[in-house]
Write a protein that holds these residues in place. Structure first.
Motif, PDB file in Angstrom:
ATOM      1  N   GLY A 211       0.796  -1.215   0.000  1.00 48.87           N
ATOM      2  CA  GLY A 211       0.000   0.000   0.000  1.00 48.87           C
ATOM      3  C   GLY A 211       0.829   1.264   0.000  1.00 48.87           C
ATOM      4  N   TRP A 212       0.105   2.365   0.050  1.00 47.70           N
ATOM      5  CA  TRP A 212       0.714   3.690   0.060  1.00 47.70           C
ATOM      6  C   TRP A 212       0.126   4.506   1.204  1.00 47.70           C
ATOM      7  CZ3 TRP A 212       4.642   4.983  -3.199  1.00 47.70           C
ATOM      8  CH2 TRP A 212       4.858   4.148  -4.297  1.00 47.70           C
TER       9      TRP A 212
ATOM     10  N   GLY B 150      -0.881   8.881   7.031  1.00 45.72           N
ATOM     11  CA  GLY B 150      -2.149   8.189   6.918  1.00 45.72           C
ATOM     12  C   GLY B 150      -2.242   7.352   5.660  1.00 45.72           C
ATOM     13  N   LEU B 151      -3.119   6.371   5.704  1.00 42.64           N
ATOM     14  CA  LEU B 151      -3.299   5.466   4.586  1.00 42.64           C
ATOM     15  C   LEU B 151      -3.901   6.200   3.395  1.00 42.64           C
ATOM     16  CD1 LEU B 151      -3.360   2.498   3.482  1.00 42.64           C
ATOM     17  CD2 LEU B 151      -5.720   2.433   4.304  1.00 42.64           C
ATOM     18  N   VAL B 152      -3.341   5.913   2.207  1.00 44.09           N
ATOM     19  CA  VAL B 152      -3.922   6.396   0.960  1.00 44.09           C
ATOM     20  C   VAL B 152      -4.715   5.261   0.313  1.00 44.09           C
ATOM     21  CG1 VAL B 152      -3.456   7.310  -1.341  1.00 44.09           C
ATOM     22  CG2 VAL B 152      -2.051   8.051   0.610  1.00 44.09           C
ATOM     23  N   ALA B 153      -4.048   4.125   0.139  1.00 41.73           N
ATOM     24  CA  ALA B 153      -4.692   2.964  -0.466  1.00 41.73           C
ATOM     25  C   ALA B 153      -3.845   1.741  -0.204  1.00 41.73           C
ATOM     26  CB  ALA B 153      -4.873   3.157  -1.970  1.00 41.73           C
ATOM     27  N   ASP B 154      -4.495   0.581  -0.166  1.00 42.13           N
ATOM     28  CA  ASP B 154      -3.740  -0.657  -0.101  1.00 42.13           C
ATOM     29  C   ASP B 154      -4.452  -1.746  -0.883  1.00 42.13           C
ATOM     30  OD1 ASP B 154      -4.571  -1.260   3.424  1.00 42.13           O
ATOM     31  OD2 ASP B 154      -5.714  -1.690   1.604  1.00 42.13           O
ATOM     32  N   ILE B 155      -3.706  -2.821  -1.109  1.00 42.58           N
ATOM     33  CA  ILE B 155      -4.227  -3.934  -1.905  1.00 42.58           C
ATOM     34  C   ILE B 155      -3.614  -5.226  -1.372  1.00 42.58           C
ATOM     35  CG2 ILE B 155      -2.412  -3.534  -3.652  1.00 42.58           C
ATOM     36  CD1 ILE B 155      -4.432  -4.554  -5.763  1.00 42.58           C
ATOM     37  N   ASN B 156      -4.430  -6.250  -1.206  1.00 45.40           N
ATOM     38  CA  ASN B 156      -3.892  -7.503  -0.676  1.00 45.40           C
ATOM     39  C   ASN B 156      -3.619  -8.492  -1.809  1.00 45.40           C
ATOM     40  OD1 ASN B 156      -6.373  -8.631  -1.342  1.00 45.40           O
ATOM     41  ND2 ASN B 156      -7.102  -8.712   0.774  1.00 45.40           N
ATOM     42  N   THR B 157      -3.153  -9.663  -1.441  1.00 40.98           N
ATOM     43  CA  THR B 157      -2.773 -10.638  -2.462  1.00 40.98           C
ATOM     44  C   THR B 157      -3.970 -11.088  -3.291  1.00 40.98           C
ATOM     45  OG1 THR B 157      -2.960 -12.357  -0.771  1.00 40.98           O
ATOM     46  CG2 THR B 157      -0.757 -11.516  -1.236  1.00 40.98           C
ATOM     47  N   GLY B 158      -5.153 -10.960  -2.734  1.00 41.70           N
ATOM     48  CA  GLY B 158      -6.355 -11.331  -3.474  1.00 41.70           C
ATOM     49  C   GLY B 158      -6.855 -10.244  -4.390  1.00 41.70           C
ATOM     50  N   GLY B 159      -6.203  -9.093  -4.360  1.00 41.35           N
ATOM     51  CA  GLY B 159      -6.613  -7.980  -5.210  1.00 41.35           C
ATOM     52  C   GLY B 159      -7.660  -7.082  -4.597  1.00 41.35           C
TER      53      GLY B 159
ATOM     54  N   ASN C 296      -8.472  -0.952  -0.795  1.00 45.21           N
ATOM     55  CA  ASN C 296      -9.024  -0.096   0.250  1.00 45.21           C
ATOM     56  C   ASN C 296      -8.483   1.306  -0.006  1.00 45.21           C
ATOM     57  OD1 ASN C 296     -10.232   0.640   2.761  1.00 45.21           O
ATOM     58  ND2 ASN C 296      -8.254   0.408   3.772  1.00 45.21           N
ATOM     59  N   TYR C 297      -9.359   2.314   0.002  1.00 52.52           N
ATOM     60  CA  TYR C 297      -8.939   3.682  -0.289  1.00 52.52           C
ATOM     61  C   TYR C 297      -9.384   4.632   0.811  1.00 52.52           C
ATOM     62  CZ  TYR C 297      -8.165   2.180  -5.130  1.00 52.52           C
ATOM     63  OH  TYR C 297      -7.710   1.547  -6.271  1.00 52.52           O
ATOM     64  N   ALA C 298      -8.574   5.644   1.041  1.00 49.87           N
ATOM     65  CA  ALA C 298      -8.999   6.739   1.892  1.00 49.87           C
ATOM     66  C   ALA C 298     -10.116   7.505   1.176  1.00 49.87           C
ATOM     67  CB  ALA C 298      -7.828   7.679   2.176  1.00 49.87           C
ATOM     68  N   ASP C 299     -11.066   8.014   1.947  1.00 51.41           N
ATOM     69  CA  ASP C 299     -12.187   8.735   1.342  1.00 51.41           C
ATOM     70  C   ASP C 299     -11.717   9.892   0.463  1.00 51.41           C
ATOM     71  OD1 ASP C 299     -14.457   8.399   4.202  1.00 51.41           O
ATOM     72  OD2 ASP C 299     -14.011   7.054   2.531  1.00 51.41           O
ATOM     73  N   ALA C 300     -10.645  10.542   0.868  1.00 49.44           N
ATOM     74  CA  ALA C 300     -10.176  11.737   0.153  1.00 49.44           C
ATOM     75  C   ALA C 300      -9.687  11.451  -1.258  1.00 49.44           C
ATOM     76  CB  ALA C 300      -9.061  12.410   0.949  1.00 49.44           C
ATOM     77  N   VAL C 301      -9.376  10.187  -1.553  1.00 49.76           N
ATOM     78  CA  VAL C 301      -8.806   9.862  -2.874  1.00 49.76           C
ATOM     79  C   VAL C 301      -9.700   8.959  -3.703  1.00 49.76           C
ATOM     80  CG1 VAL C 301      -6.493  10.124  -1.895  1.00 49.76           C
ATOM     81  CG2 VAL C 301      -7.472   7.830  -2.166  1.00 49.76           C
ATOM     82  N   LYS C 302     -10.810   8.519  -3.142  1.00 51.45           N
ATOM     83  CA  LYS C 302     -11.715   7.630  -3.877  1.00 51.45           C
ATOM     84  C   LYS C 302     -12.188   8.289  -5.169  1.00 51.45           C
ATOM     85  CE  LYS C 302     -13.507   4.884  -0.026  1.00 51.45           C
ATOM     86  NZ  LYS C 302     -14.676   4.593   0.849  1.00 51.45           N
ATOM     87  N   GLY C 303     -12.130   7.518  -6.253  1.00 49.82           N
ATOM     88  CA  GLY C 303     -12.550   8.039  -7.543  1.00 49.82           C
ATOM     89  C   GLY C 303     -11.458   8.768  -8.301  1.00 49.82           C
ATOM     90  N   ARG C 304     -10.350   9.076  -7.636  1.00 44.89           N
ATOM     91  CA  ARG C 304      -9.241   9.790  -8.295  1.00 44.89           C
ATOM     92  C   ARG C 304      -7.976   8.947  -8.371  1.00 44.89           C
ATOM     93  NH1 ARG C 304      -7.101  14.158  -5.949  1.00 44.89           N
ATOM     94  NH2 ARG C 304      -7.635  13.520  -3.818  1.00 44.89           N
TER      95      ARG C 304
END
Length: 116
Positions: free
Chosen positions: A35-36, A46-55, A58-66
């Motif tokens: 993740g980032w 703070g978390l921006v986004a992450d991704i697990n091995t299953g794909g 998860n995104y922070a609300d502030a960056v969703k859609g962008r």
């Protein structure tokens, strides 16, 4: 241990795009989540986004859609595509991995600056 090297930061005008990359080396077989995070001056990391091995992502609300996170497991690399950037996205962006035992690894950070 896992070592992380980030690239892709820089200066961009508001509304522009950047793509961050983070390449992992070392004990990459143990990585679960990639993740980032970001940290602006005077603020907590703070978390921006992450991704697990299953794909699953998860995104922070502030960056969703962008922003969009993706990973190439064969290359042990995680990407962050950042579109419609805003001045408030200005921060140092850190790559992070969490292994199957819950251990964290961090990159050195890459500066993203968005001018208005």
């Amino acid at each position: 241990q896992v070592q992380l090297v980030e690239s892709g930061g820089g200066l961009v005008q508001a509304g522009g795009s950047l793509r961050l990359s983070c390449a992992a080396s070392g004990s990459t077989f143990s990585i679960d989540t990639m993740g980032w995070f970001r940290q602006a001056p005077g603020q907590q990391r703070g978390l921006v986004a992450d991704i697990n091995t299953g794909g699953n992502t998860n995104y922070a609300d502030a960056v969703k859609g962008r922003f969009s996170i993706s990973r190439d497991n064969a290359a042990n690399t995680v990407y962050l595509q950042m579109n419609s950037l805003k001045p408030e996205d200005t921060a140092v962006y850190y790559c992070n991995t969490v292994d199957q035992k819950g251990h964290n690894a961090w990159g050195q950070g890459t500066q993203v600056t968005v001018s208005s």
